[in-house]
Design an enzyme around this catalytic site. Structure first.
Site, short mmCIF file in Angstrom:
data_model
loop_
_atom_site.label_atom_id
_atom_site.label_comp_id
_atom_site.label_asym_id
_atom_site.label_seq_id
_atom_site.Cartn_x
_atom_site.Cartn_y
_atom_site.Cartn_z
CG HIS A 215 -7.15 18.65 -14.92
ND1 HIS A 215 -5.97 18.74 -15.57
CD2 HIS A 215 -6.66 19.51 -13.73
CE1 HIS A 215 -5.01 19.32 -14.95
NE2 HIS A 215 -5.36 19.82 -13.90
CB SER B 267 -5.30 15.45 -16.01
OG SER B 267 -6.00 15.96 -17.10
CG ASP C 73 -2.47 21.65 -12.74
OD1 ASP C 73 -2.01 22.35 -12.23
OD2 ASP C 73 -3.55 21.22 -12.60
#
Length: 358
Positions: free
Chosen positions: A47, A20, A138
């Site tokens: 992401h 991310s 995540d």
């Protein structure tokens, strides 16, 4: 050994990586040191906000193998890098890549957990899962799925990560085999690809993963009564406000709603925080509009010589402005608190890293 029904012995030939905030630099650093003839497929989730992603072009420039956004159903090949498209999950089925516009997970789409989960289910011990820099958690449930399927799990050293939240969360599960700085990850991946995959557990050992985390490539658009993923919770989905089911297995706590939105604990908390902020800003706008309307009605009363109307609405306007000032101060206080909180829980993309959004 990890074998198919024909008895063939497999090596670790499926590499899944998730990142991310700060992920463009981390992913570039890893792929540039992977060999041109790597006997594995590399699948990446970063992401990414909606719009066009330049990540395949960036990785192709630095890597010795091509990178691209795959098409849905494209066969997987060795020495290829498959990058998740913006606003779509990347998952795998036996021999193919799926590009799926399903419900977001952990507040993002693409999300890391669906890729790791699907790879673990399809390829079991052949999978290598890598969690890199990023905020929140995540990838944690995905790492658990890879490990429980007999695969190898790797996390970037949080001490060097731009955003240590994701690798730190994965490591906290106790299911990460290797914690390494970026410079050492390509060497380990190259070595693991040449090793035979370990014995995979029986399918029923992953029953809790299947119950809570269906494959996105074949999952229905909604969860039916017979497919409730866990027990009903007292919480509602931050995205669609539907009922959430909760499930906990070996320390992993997950939420999923009827239409498929899924959250880990930190992502759930962050989504609720965002929902509170949205509600406060809506309240502020409504109060300001109320004050403006009261001022206009008071002015209209003065123009018509109706002083009692003027006084009544002037008082209401003043009350609305006082409420507005109090709400503005609350929002300023929340903003200052966010600046001094743990960066992992609130940080977004780093400067100069336009690809990441969380």
């Amino acid at each position: 050994m990890n074998r198919n029904p024909s008895g063939r012995v497999f090596k670790h030939d499926i590499i899944v990586m998730g990142a991310s905030a700060g992920g463009v630099e981390a992913l570039s650093r890893i792929v540039q040191d992977l060999p041109r003839d790597l006997r594995a497929s590399v699948l990446i989730v970063l992401h990414i906000s909606r719009g066009r992603s330049m990540l395949p072009e960036i990785l192709t420039r630095v890597a010795r193998m091509p990178a691209a956004h795959p098409t849905d159903g494209e066969p997987m090949q060795y020495s290829r890098i498959y990058v998740a498209r913006p606003d779509h999950h990347l998952v795998v089925e036996d021999g193919a890549v799926r590009v799926v516009h399903a419900a977001s997970e952990n507040g993002v789409r693409p999300a890391i957990d669906p890729l790791f989960r699907s790879a673990a289910r399809a390829y079991r011990g052949r999978v290598i899962g890598v969690v890199l820099t990023g905020t929140l958690d995540d990838g944690t449930a995905g790492i658990a799925a890879v490990k429980e399927a007999g695969g190898v799990t790797i996390a970037q050293d949080p001490e060097e990560a731009f955003a240590p939240g994701m690798p730190r969360s994965a490591i906290a599960t106790g299911l990460v085999d290797h914690v390494l700085p970026l410079r050492d990850i390509p060497l380990l991946l190259t070595a693991l690809v040449e090793e035979q995959a370990g014995e995979a557990p029986q399918a029923d050992e992953q029953a809790h993963v299947k119950q809570m985390e269906p494959d996105l490539g074949s999952m229905p658009l909604a969860v039916h009564n017979s497919d409730r993923p866990g027990r009903p919770s007292v919480f509602t989905c931050p995205e669609c406000h539907g009922t959430l089911w909760e499930s906990e297995k070996e320390g992993l706590y997950r939420f999923r709603c009827r239409v498929g939105h899924a959250y880990s604990p930190e992502s759930m908390f962050a989504a609720q925080t965002d929902e509170v902020d949205r509600a406060l800003w809506i309240a502020l706008r409504t109060l300001e509009e109320r004050a403006a309307l009261a001022h206009r009605l008071a002015e209209r009363g003065r123009e018509r010589g109706q002083m009692w109307v003027d006084r009544a609405f002037t008082t209401r306007a003043q009350e609305a402005m006082k409420d507005t000032d109090r709400l503005r101060e609350l929002l300023r206080t929340r903003g200052r608190a966010s600046e001094h909180s743990v960066p992992d829980a609130v940080a977004s993309a780093g400067p100069g890293d336009p690809e990441t959004s969380s």
